[in-house]
Design an enzyme around this catalytic site. Sequence first.
Site, PDB file in Angstrom:
ATOM      1  N   ASN A   9       0.850  -1.179   0.000  1.00 53.27           N
ATOM      2  CA  ASN A   9       0.000   0.000   0.000  1.00 53.27           C
ATOM      3  C   ASN A   9       0.892   1.238   0.000  1.00 53.27           C
ATOM      4  O   ASN A   9       2.050   1.169   0.400  1.00 53.27           O
ATOM      5  CB  ASN A   9      -0.874  -0.032   1.264  1.00 53.27           C
ATOM      6  CG  ASN A   9      -2.102   0.825   1.114  1.00 53.27           C
ATOM      7  OD1 ASN A   9      -2.001   2.041   1.068  1.00 53.27           O
ATOM      8  ND2 ASN A   9      -3.263   0.211   1.034  1.00 53.27           N
ATOM      9  N   HIS A  63     -11.244  16.205  -2.221  1.00 53.92           N
ATOM     10  CA  HIS A  63     -10.034  16.746  -1.601  1.00 53.92           C
ATOM     11  C   HIS A  63      -9.086  15.603  -1.299  1.00 53.92           C
ATOM     12  O   HIS A  63      -9.178  14.988  -0.233  1.00 53.92           O
ATOM     13  CB  HIS A  63     -10.364  17.454  -0.277  1.00 53.92           C
ATOM     14  CG  HIS A  63     -11.134  18.724  -0.434  1.00 53.92           C
ATOM     15  ND1 HIS A  63     -11.789  19.317   0.628  1.00 53.92           N
ATOM     16  CD2 HIS A  63     -11.352  19.519  -1.518  1.00 53.92           C
ATOM     17  CE1 HIS A  63     -12.379  20.437   0.197  1.00 53.92           C
ATOM     18  NE2 HIS A  63     -12.133  20.577  -1.093  1.00 53.92           N
ATOM     19  N   GLU A 103      -9.169   6.365   3.465  1.00 55.95           N
ATOM     20  CA  GLU A 103      -7.888   6.080   4.139  1.00 55.95           C
ATOM     21  C   GLU A 103      -7.789   6.670   5.540  1.00 55.95           C
ATOM     22  O   GLU A 103      -6.734   6.596   6.175  1.00 55.95           O
ATOM     23  CB  GLU A 103      -6.663   6.539   3.313  1.00 55.95           C
ATOM     24  CG  GLU A 103      -6.485   5.794   2.006  1.00 55.95           C
ATOM     25  CD  GLU A 103      -7.203   6.465   0.849  1.00 55.95           C
ATOM     26  OE1 GLU A 103      -7.402   7.692   0.904  1.00 55.95           O
ATOM     27  OE2 GLU A 103      -7.580   5.772  -0.092  1.00 55.95           O
ATOM     28  N   GLU A 153     -12.134  -0.551  -5.385  1.00 57.41           N
ATOM     29  CA  GLU A 153     -11.033   0.030  -6.147  1.00 57.41           C
ATOM     30  C   GLU A 153      -9.808  -0.880  -6.173  1.00 57.41           C
ATOM     31  O   GLU A 153      -8.886  -0.645  -6.946  1.00 57.41           O
ATOM     32  CB  GLU A 153     -10.677   1.411  -5.605  1.00 57.41           C
ATOM     33  CG  GLU A 153     -10.098   1.396  -4.212  1.00 57.41           C
ATOM     34  CD  GLU A 153      -9.939   2.812  -3.654  1.00 57.41           C
ATOM     35  OE1 GLU A 153     -10.835   3.633  -3.883  1.00 57.41           O
ATOM     36  OE2 GLU A 153      -8.917   3.071  -2.999  1.00 57.41           O
TER      37      GLU A 153
HETATM   38  C1  NOJ Z   1      -7.663   6.584  -2.888  1.00 55.59           C
HETATM   39  C2  NOJ Z   1      -9.142   6.577  -2.779  1.00 55.59           C
HETATM   40  O1  NOJ Z   1      -9.611   5.486  -2.029  1.00 55.59           O
HETATM   41  C3  NOJ Z   1      -9.704   6.593  -4.174  1.00 55.59           C
HETATM   42  O2  NOJ Z   1     -11.088   6.418  -4.142  1.00 55.59           O
HETATM   43  C4  NOJ Z   1      -9.287   7.871  -4.829  1.00 55.59           C
HETATM   44  O3  NOJ Z   1      -9.776   7.891  -6.139  1.00 55.59           O
HETATM   45  C5  NOJ Z   1      -7.773   7.995  -4.870  1.00 55.59           C
HETATM   46  N1  NOJ Z   1      -7.247   7.789  -3.569  1.00 55.59           N
HETATM   47  C6  NOJ Z   1      -7.304   9.349  -5.363  1.00 55.59           C
HETATM   48  O4  NOJ Z   1      -7.650  10.318  -4.430  1.00 55.59           O
HETATM   49 CA    CA Z   2      -8.416   3.825  -0.769  1.00 54.29          CA
END
Ligand code: NOJ
Ligand code: CA
Length: 732
Positions: free
Chosen positions: A201, A422, A492, A516
């Site tokens: 990660n 953001h 996160e 994702e």
């Molecule tokens: C991680 C996020 O979980 C994801 O949804 C987002 O598109 C990317 N960061 C970019 O901010």
């Molecule tokens: Ca994420």
Amino acid sequence: MNQLSPFFLAALLLLVCACSPKAVKMPADSLALRSPDTRLELKFAVVNGVPTYTLDRDGKAILLPSRLGFELIDRENLTEGFSLVGSAFDSFDETWEPVWGEEAQIRNHYNELLVNLKKESGEAMDIRFRLYDDGLGFRYEFPMENKLTYFKIREELTEFAMAGDHTAWWISGDYDTQEYSYTKSRLSEIRGLNTDTRPYNASQHYISPGAVQTALQLKTADGLYLNLHEAAVLDYPATHLELQEGTLTFRTSLTPDAQGVKGRLQAPCKTPWRTVMVCESATDVLASRLILNLNDPCAIEDVSWIHPTKYMGVWWEMISGKSHWSYTSDFPSVQLGVTDYAHAKPHGHHGANNDNVRRYLDFAAANGFDALLIEGWNIGWEDWYGCQKDFVFDFLTPYPDFDLPGLNAYAHSKGMRLIMHHETSSSTVNYERWMEQAYSLMNQYGYDAVKSGYVGDIIPYGEYHYSQPIINHYHYAVVEAARHHIMVNAHEAVRPTGLCRTWPNMIGNESAMGNEFRANVPPGHTATLPFTRLQGGPMDFTPGIFEQDMAITAPGQTGKMRHTICNQLGLYVTFYSPLQMAADLPENYARFMDAFQFIKDVAVDWDKSLYLAAEPGEYIVTARHPKYATLNSGRLSGHSSVYDFVYKDGRPHDVWYVGGVTGEEAREFDVKLDFLQPGVQYEAMIYADAPDADYETNPQAYTITKRTVDSSTVLNLRMARSGGFAISLRSL
Ligand code: NOJ
Ligand code: CA
């Protein structure tokens, strides 16, 4: 282990000799507290100066004698030498109404024991136990009258001595991420299986072979479902559970700050609640409101601006690699206020451009969505990742091809809102630098929701995602957002602990492995999360990916997601979130508009939820009834497709939704519709995996059947491997 008191050694010996948890008893003079239904019993005693507790259910041990206390930095520990100087019993029973949730009313019913402890040297520590029918919550409180005023924690030593070698669904303890898939094993196997997976990660800090994260789901050999977590984590680090070597005892393991301090406290103060849920069935775990009940009531007076939201996003196309967050390839390095974007050459793959955003808005509005998320709208994405850059984004300046006022006006003209994005790149320092201006900009253009993100290692340097100062940052962002009437969906950030009861503008959080992660999301993951991550609050899992083949979504990409289309439909019911995304691309939905209909019709806020069948990692079947008060409050944007479904032909219908998901195995289920109003006929639309559907070989095969049903109907449904089903029911 060298800190064990004689009592503990004796207890351990007894346990080993008798081979039965029952053999360990608390001293006769211990204080006992029973749950309202009297089945759970907590006992507390100070044994040779050490605060100790046990938990039983129907006389059977859940927790063997477990110690309580703290090691402090540069002062006497709060581990031994205590006397019990006072105690008080109380009970409480109220029913409260969440602003949004799985049901309209929640009963908060517990018995309480407060114990006052004091050391001869003058340190005072209270422990407040609350015993519910479905579990225990307890926290430490440090009163004002105390030799302790300012103190620093080296480690919290709360123990959970498990009474058996239970089955556990766990992810590795980590100070920075929960984006992991779960392992199912016996407790005794954890240390052998729990390895360091770095680098995996963008920010990751493995703790130790014994450390796992909460909420931790457990199952005993007798079939009881236990769940260990925490509630109301504020101004305190998040905890992990560390299995002590050679034992079945967990001990808290707090997240350190940049100086290694695991909590800086100032009396009077209190810690978060430590929670132990005890349920007879897996469905009872899903129905438990223990974590919410242990949080404070709503702190926001006017909640009229908080509304459940179904949204789409200019998002999956970036995640899948079809387009980019960035605008140009001209800049290897970006400096805010210096880099000249006006003269930059676009690389031609920028997702958040005016035409593309309008295309999404047209599709989302035509299908009755409330909002559209747009990522990559603001400058800085050319140089944001992996370099721990402090001055990374300003959250104010759009790219040249993103017309912020114009696109908002366009969205509003269609009855929709844009969701602001953001990405902080984990510079919480920078986000706080710009926050007031960024939220004011949102107010200026009528944005009422923000998705924030914390990718990468934290700045201030050396801090972790779950340390006390950073937990305070997430909270600060939510409180400031509330002041601006903004709803927050943080990715996160620390996994939630029920704070959405107090701050219902926290309408989402990621804080776990979501869609994702594409092909990395294993079958069974979505049948596990409601037992673990979702215990603390809703998750922005971003369901609804219909096209599993990444090469079709984004030419040149590889990998296949591991679920059927009906599995994704089922998630809208089995996962609770007041913020639900239809995450796939409009062009992918356009190929499956008949299945997409369920996503349009399904509600996101409920007055009743029934958990019909569940087993962690294997399957979940849930039925939910929408909250009509929300539909009528104008808190959805009027044109919403949910409203259209419920108020077909301009009159209210009685409506239910049922969803199911499976893990690695295909399963059949009989869904009894006995929750429908007796004597009323309903139109059922049944979206089911086709007989030959399978997540690996045929993930897009489904059937849609329309049937007239009533409360005596039993529907037999087959779910494919990593499959599912979804049913909408509307009275005729
Ligand atoms: C991680 C996020 O979980 C994801 O949804 C987002 O598109 C990317 N960061 C970019 O901010
Ligand atoms: Ca994420």
